[in-house]
Design a protein around this motif. Sequence first.
Motif, PDB file in Angstrom:
ATOM      1  N   VAL A 131       8.741  67.188 -29.735  1.00  0.00           N
ATOM      2  CA  VAL A 131       8.562  66.373 -28.537  1.00  0.00           C
ATOM      3  C   VAL A 131       9.682  66.601 -27.529  1.00  0.00           C
ATOM      4  CG1 VAL A 131       7.206  64.578 -29.678  1.00  0.00           C
ATOM      5  CG2 VAL A 131       9.695  64.406 -29.643  1.00  0.00           C
ATOM      6  N   THR A 132      10.640  67.497 -27.822  1.00  0.00           N
ATOM      7  CA  THR A 132      11.655  67.820 -26.834  1.00  0.00           C
ATOM      8  C   THR A 132      11.055  68.750 -25.784  1.00  0.00           C
ATOM      9  OG1 THR A 132      12.443  69.759 -28.058  1.00  0.00           O
ATOM     10  CG2 THR A 132      13.480  67.628 -28.553  1.00  0.00           C
ATOM     11  N   PHE A 133      11.680  68.836 -24.621  1.00  0.00           N
ATOM     12  CA  PHE A 133      11.119  69.621 -23.530  1.00  0.00           C
ATOM     13  C   PHE A 133      10.981  71.085 -23.928  1.00  0.00           C
ATOM     14  CE2 PHE A 133      11.369  72.171 -19.682  1.00  0.00           C
ATOM     15  CZ  PHE A 133      10.445  71.553 -18.867  1.00  0.00           C
ATOM     16  N   VAL A 134      12.045  71.675 -24.443  1.00  0.00           N
ATOM     17  CA  VAL A 134      11.999  73.086 -24.813  1.00  0.00           C
ATOM     18  C   VAL A 134      10.976  73.314 -25.921  1.00  0.00           C
ATOM     19  CG1 VAL A 134      13.334  74.984 -25.814  1.00  0.00           C
ATOM     20  CG2 VAL A 134      14.346  73.551 -24.037  1.00  0.00           C
ATOM     21  N   GLY A 135      10.960  72.427 -26.916  1.00  0.00           N
ATOM     22  CA  GLY A 135       9.994  72.559 -27.993  1.00  0.00           C
ATOM     23  C   GLY A 135       8.562  72.461 -27.505  1.00  0.00           C
ATOM     24  N   LEU A 136       8.302  71.555 -26.558  1.00  0.00           N
ATOM     25  CA  LEU A 136       6.953  71.417 -25.995  1.00  0.00           C
ATOM     26  C   LEU A 136       6.538  72.669 -25.232  1.00  0.00           C
ATOM     27  CD1 LEU A 136       7.095  67.732 -24.680  1.00  0.00           C
ATOM     28  CD2 LEU A 136       5.552  68.599 -26.454  1.00  0.00           C
ATOM     29  N   VAL A 137       7.451  73.193 -24.431  1.00  0.00           N
ATOM     30  CA  VAL A 137       7.119  74.376 -23.630  1.00  0.00           C
ATOM     31  C   VAL A 137       6.812  75.569 -24.536  1.00  0.00           C
ATOM     32  CG1 VAL A 137       8.059  76.084 -22.022  1.00  0.00           C
ATOM     33  CG2 VAL A 137       8.382  73.644 -21.580  1.00  0.00           C
ATOM     34  N   GLY A 145      18.686  72.247 -14.141  1.00  0.00           N
ATOM     35  CA  GLY A 145      18.930  70.813 -14.227  1.00  0.00           C
ATOM     36  C   GLY A 145      20.016  70.447 -15.215  1.00  0.00           C
ATOM     37  N   GLN A 146      20.269  71.318 -16.198  1.00  0.00           N
ATOM     38  CA  GLN A 146      21.332  71.054 -17.164  1.00  0.00           C
ATOM     39  C   GLN A 146      22.719  71.199 -16.546  1.00  0.00           C
ATOM     40  OE1 GLN A 146      20.279  73.907 -20.245  1.00  0.00           O
ATOM     41  NE2 GLN A 146      19.626  72.246 -21.574  1.00  0.00           N
ATOM     42  N   LEU A 147      22.840  72.002 -15.507  1.00  0.00           N
ATOM     43  CA  LEU A 147      24.136  72.270 -14.900  1.00  0.00           C
ATOM     44  C   LEU A 147      24.600  71.076 -14.071  1.00  0.00           C
ATOM     45  CD1 LEU A 147      23.470  75.947 -13.803  1.00  0.00           C
ATOM     46  CD2 LEU A 147      24.733  75.157 -15.802  1.00  0.00           C
ATOM     47  N   LEU A 176      20.878  68.333 -35.330  1.00  0.00           N
ATOM     48  CA  LEU A 176      22.239  67.864 -35.552  1.00  0.00           C
ATOM     49  C   LEU A 176      22.604  66.703 -34.636  1.00  0.00           C
ATOM     50  CD1 LEU A 176      24.036  71.323 -35.899  1.00  0.00           C
ATOM     51  CD2 LEU A 176      23.177  69.832 -37.703  1.00  0.00           C
ATOM     52  N   LEU A 177      21.852  66.532 -33.534  1.00  0.00           N
ATOM     53  CA  LEU A 177      22.055  65.440 -32.595  1.00  0.00           C
ATOM     54  C   LEU A 177      20.831  64.540 -32.604  1.00  0.00           C
ATOM     55  CD1 LEU A 177      23.483  67.496 -29.581  1.00  0.00           C
ATOM     56  CD2 LEU A 177      24.793  66.181 -31.247  1.00  0.00           C
ATOM     57  N   THR A 178      20.968  63.331 -32.109  1.00  0.00           N
ATOM     58  CA  THR A 178      19.837  62.414 -32.049  1.00  0.00           C
ATOM     59  C   THR A 178      18.693  63.037 -31.265  1.00  0.00           C
ATOM     60  OG1 THR A 178      21.277  60.479 -32.209  1.00  0.00           O
ATOM     61  CG2 THR A 178      19.064  60.134 -31.316  1.00  0.00           C
ATOM     62  N   ASP A 179      17.556  63.199 -31.925  1.00  0.00           N
ATOM     63  CA  ASP A 179      16.352  63.819 -31.361  1.00  0.00           C
ATOM     64  C   ASP A 179      16.583  65.254 -30.911  1.00  0.00           C
ATOM     65  OD1 ASP A 179      14.587  61.667 -31.733  1.00  0.00           O
ATOM     66  OD2 ASP A 179      15.325  60.682 -29.921  1.00  0.00           O
ATOM     67  N   GLY A 180      17.716  65.831 -31.260  1.00  0.00           N
ATOM     68  CA  GLY A 180      17.993  67.197 -30.833  1.00  0.00           C
ATOM     69  C   GLY A 180      18.273  67.332 -29.356  1.00  0.00           C
ATOM     70  N   VAL A 181      18.696  66.240 -28.721  1.00  0.00           N
ATOM     71  CA  VAL A 181      18.897  66.215 -27.271  1.00  0.00           C
ATOM     72  C   VAL A 181      20.385  66.207 -26.956  1.00  0.00           C
ATOM     73  CG1 VAL A 181      18.522  64.894 -25.155  1.00  0.00           C
ATOM     74  CG2 VAL A 181      16.712  65.048 -26.876  1.00  0.00           C
ATOM     75  N   THR A 182      20.826  67.164 -26.152  1.00  0.00           N
ATOM     76  CA  THR A 182      22.227  67.249 -25.744  1.00  0.00           C
ATOM     77  C   THR A 182      22.455  66.477 -24.445  1.00  0.00           C
ATOM     78  OG1 THR A 182      21.901  69.236 -24.402  1.00  0.00           O
ATOM     79  CG2 THR A 182      22.343  69.560 -26.751  1.00  0.00           C
ATOM     80  N   ALA A 183      23.723  66.341 -24.067  1.00  0.00           N
ATOM     81  CA  ALA A 183      24.049  65.697 -22.792  1.00  0.00           C
ATOM     82  C   ALA A 183      23.462  66.494 -21.630  1.00  0.00           C
ATOM     83  CB  ALA A 183      25.561  65.569 -22.642  1.00  0.00           C
ATOM     84  N   ALA A 184      23.456  67.820 -21.758  1.00  0.00           N
ATOM     85  CA  ALA A 184      22.868  68.665 -20.709  1.00  0.00           C
ATOM     86  C   ALA A 184      21.369  68.423 -20.601  1.00  0.00           C
ATOM     87  CB  ALA A 184      23.159  70.134 -21.006  1.00  0.00           C
ATOM     88  N   ASP A 185      20.689  68.220 -21.742  1.00  0.00           N
ATOM     89  CA  ASP A 185      19.259  67.918 -21.711  1.00  0.00           C
ATOM     90  C   ASP A 185      18.995  66.595 -20.989  1.00  0.00           C
ATOM     91  OD1 ASP A 185      18.450  70.202 -23.109  1.00  0.00           O
ATOM     92  OD2 ASP A 185      18.803  69.241 -25.042  1.00  0.00           O
TER      93      ASP A 185
END
Length: 472
Positions: A62-68, A112-114, A181-190
């Motif tokens: 359900v993460t953006f990269v995983g969905l794409v 958008g991550q930058l 390794l992170l909650t839902d696999g989402v980083t601060a950049a995400d």
Amino acid sequence: MNLGAFIESTLPPPQRGYLEGLFKRLRDDCSSVHIPFSGALELAHAAVFGGFAPPDVHCSDVTFVGLVMGTMAAGRTVDTLSIEFSGDLQPFNELVAGKHGFGAALVGWRAGQLRPEVYFEQIARREICKNRAIYAERMQRDLLRAIAPVAGLDFQPIGVWSHLESCIVDVDAAVVVNPPLLTDGVTAADKRAAAMCTWAGPELPGFNPRKSRDQLYDLVLGDPKALCVVVARHQLDQAESDRVIFAHEHRADRLEYILCSRPDLVPATLAPRAETRVSAPIWPLVSDGFEITDQTRIDFVPTTREVALYLRDLWAHKLGATRSENYFLFLLDGHAAGVFGMFFDHFGANRSPHVSETFGFNVAIPRYKRLNKLMMMCLVSRQARDFFVAQPGPRNSLLELTTFQTTCISSHPELKTNRGLMKLRERRDLPGGRYYLNYVAPFNAMSFHDCLLKWLAKDADVGEKPNAAATT
């Protein structure tokens, strides 16, 4: 733009290699494999490599990269995700609707991550937005190449709990879980990118690697009908120890595991740490009788990790790990007088205008007690800057290289070698009376020869004088 620049594997090579072999063993006993947290489809590739046909590989994310990536691999179109960018990323919406839609979606996400408030990331973001069509086309090409082996797999945009509850009751299925390794696999950049993008998909399940661990293990290691495998990167509880089918010695004090609900069906394997190999250099070493004059030639030359670690161990005994991205020799008239390791990653990725030294050692010559000072003078020179910029990674950077930095662990609160050359930016107390020291310096306008002459005038005479009787 390189697809792997921000979609990085979270599975170490030993674990992946073991799982590829495991999939080959399971192919005759299991008709399908289920992969929650499919992400960049790394485990899907391993399953197909192991003999499963793509339609028998069932993924979810359900993460953006995983969905794409999952949507593309399943053969659906990008418009099913209803991706829409806002703010300065709005121009990407037209590209998402075009023939390079998947590529445009990931390039827009990367932009958008930058962080716009960080000057050098702002420059990179502007560059990506300005040439978005070119980057989208390249990304689409990279995606097609990456997804080709698993094209036609089954992908569902559902959360981990929904997927697990539906598949662990299938006696003919194998379930492989690599928790993020992170909650839902989402980083601060995400999270920054998500603030400027909307898409169709379920909410994140709130999977926390620590807090959700017991719930996950109850499902996959309790009494499932399916054969379940889970990657574990933590200290095992006693109750989990009998479920181990693979252990990787990451370092002396850390093991990583793969657990199985039915460990009796698969062989247990241990992957020890890789040995650090060393090799002597082809260059002769500077000897005690070596004389440095105003005609001495100074060079930096690339070398291998094996040669660099050989010299490091020769000149600095019992030192811990000093892994680097690049390794170089410091030569005096073609003789190895020093060795140093560098990281160029932040500069090469347009994140910062600096390069970092990870370690630097030189041969000990009684006559020249401050030989290390000469090497450090050269490292912050204009000629060193030009040399670094010409290396494979940095040469593609959009930034101007301005700063050199180095970090060391010392028993002294300051290094005399760096005094007058660099500024101490950070000092932290460490256990055992040691100090963490971080130094920075702008590159100056001097050449290696300029550094040599300056060093000869001030520092070369610090050391033992050669024996007059021996030189006559």
